[in-house]
Every structure is written in structure tokens, then in C-alpha cells.
Design a protein around this motif. Sequence first.
Motif, mmCIF file in Angstrom:
data_model
loop_
_atom_site.group_PDB
_atom_site.id
_atom_site.type_symbol
_atom_site.label_atom_id
_atom_site.label_comp_id
_atom_site.label_asym_id
_atom_site.label_seq_id
_atom_site.Cartn_x
_atom_site.Cartn_y
_atom_site.Cartn_z
ATOM 1 N N ALA A 86 0.816 -1.213 0.000
ATOM 2 C CA ALA A 86 0.000 0.000 0.000
ATOM 3 C C ALA A 86 0.849 1.263 0.000
ATOM 4 N N SER A 87 2.090 1.166 0.470
ATOM 5 C CA SER A 87 2.910 2.370 0.617
ATOM 6 C C SER A 87 4.251 2.297 -0.096
ATOM 7 N N SER A 88 4.514 1.186 -0.792
ATOM 8 C CA SER A 88 5.825 1.034 -1.430
ATOM 9 C C SER A 88 5.725 0.080 -2.613
ATOM 10 N N PRO A 89 6.550 0.284 -3.655
ATOM 11 C CA PRO A 89 6.678 -0.758 -4.683
ATOM 12 C C PRO A 89 7.156 -2.044 -4.017
ATOM 13 N N VAL A 90 6.717 -3.184 -4.533
ATOM 14 C CA VAL A 90 7.078 -4.460 -3.918
ATOM 15 C C VAL A 90 7.585 -5.440 -4.971
ATOM 16 N N LEU A 91 8.462 -6.333 -4.522
ATOM 17 C CA LEU A 91 9.085 -7.329 -5.390
ATOM 18 C C LEU A 91 8.838 -8.716 -4.820
ATOM 19 N N PHE A 92 8.325 -9.607 -5.655
ATOM 20 C CA PHE A 92 8.095 -11.002 -5.269
ATOM 21 C C PHE A 92 8.863 -11.874 -6.256
ATOM 22 N N GLU A 93 9.986 -12.441 -5.800
ATOM 23 C CA GLU A 93 10.843 -13.237 -6.682
ATOM 24 C C GLU A 93 10.525 -14.728 -6.582
ATOM 25 N N ASP A 94 10.728 -15.411 -7.709
ATOM 26 C CA ASP A 94 10.588 -16.872 -7.792
ATOM 27 C C ASP A 94 9.213 -17.337 -7.327
ATOM 28 N N ALA A 95 8.186 -16.734 -7.858
ATOM 29 C CA ALA A 95 6.826 -17.051 -7.422
ATOM 30 C C ALA A 95 6.483 -18.523 -7.593
#
Length: 228
Positions: A86-95
Motif C-alpha cells: 500500500a505504501s511502497s513498490p514491492v518485489l516477489f521473486e521466484d513465485a
Amino acid sequence: MVRKFEQLPLVFEHEPQTGRDDLLVSERLKAAVSIIDSWPRWPSPVVILAGPVGSGKSHLAAIWRENSAAVAIHPAAGSNAAEVAASSPVLFEDADREGFDDRALFHVINSVRENGTSLLITSRLWPMSWPVELPDLRSRLKAATVVEIGEPDDELLAQVLVKLLADRQLAVDDRLIGYIVARMERSLESAQTIVERLDHLALARGTRINRALALEVLNALGKPREID
């Protein structure tokens, strides 16, 4: 097993260089590099980079994370990933390897959309191949921008080998680079491993990196790729 006449060298850590200037851009990477460079002007708030192991996804993710100040998340049940998104770009690796909770990822995507942030996901597989059971999540994933990264070609593998060797102050003849490329597994991860082992063996034996040493490393990593 270490031969009796081999002297073990001091081990120095060679951290992978993951800056934008360290990225070697080939045809197969152009679309992915373009989407990373165009942030925050993305066509959709969710971007998925899909490609095989060693294709450069992690390097691109590291570049984007640095530029965007993104926070790494794992959308597991009970996580605060949606609140972070909600307050920051986010990264989700190797889903596809790490796995995720359908509802948690669904709430992350909703949070990103509602709050104007961004989500970058990396995966070996296209999202339509993920074991998603929640229809709403599958719908959200269909709306994401998916960029495919193919296997590195011979030209890129050669450039990567030269760069990795140069990072260690090692120079190798172009013909030997071609010999290695023709026989190695087609991945950037394999190039990293080969250079590390060549450097280690050359130091241990006090010798230059040559074809015999290269073949020994290739054999140790598995059957070298057959030449047509």
C-alpha cells in the motif's frame, strides 16, 4: 579431491555485479530491460518477468529494486505483504518456486492497484501455469504485463564469460571462450559457476586457464553439450 601438488588459494568472495551498467543487453533481454527502465510508466501496475533459471531475472529485479526502493515480499497466509504494498513498490521473486497463498497475492495486487504502487514478480513459468485456484486472482494475473526472457544465445554467453573473467582480472583467448560456450549449459548461472571453478583451479595449480582446464570443469559440471 585436491591433487597433492595443488595449493589451495585464499578464497575471495566475488559478489555478482547487479548494477544497470553491468547488464549485458541482448535481443532476448530487450523487452525485459525496456520494461524495467520505463518504470514507473508501466502499462499495468503488475509486471511479471518469466524465464528459465539463469536467464537474468534476478539481475533485472535487483536493478528495479534499487531504482524503485521496492520492498521484497512473500505473499504467504498471514503475511503483511498487502499492507507493505500500500505504501511502497514491492518485489516477489521466484513465485513458482517459493509458492504463495492465493488470497494473499490477490490482496497484494488489489493493494497495488488501489494505492498506485507497483509489483514486480519473477518466475520460471508463465502465470497461467501457476497452480492458482482462486478465480479472482487468475483474473488479476491475466491483466498483468508478462514479459518473457528466453535462454541466452551464444553471443551473450560469450560476453558474460568475458565480463565475469575480467571482473577477476583474468584474460582468456577468444577461441577458448568459443570452446566453452559451445559446450556449456545455456544459462547465465552456469557461466558464473564455470568462471568461479576455472579461477579456483588455475590459482590452485598455478597455471593459466586453458582448454584442458576448461574441459575438466565442464566434465565436472556434467556431460558437456554435444556439438552438432
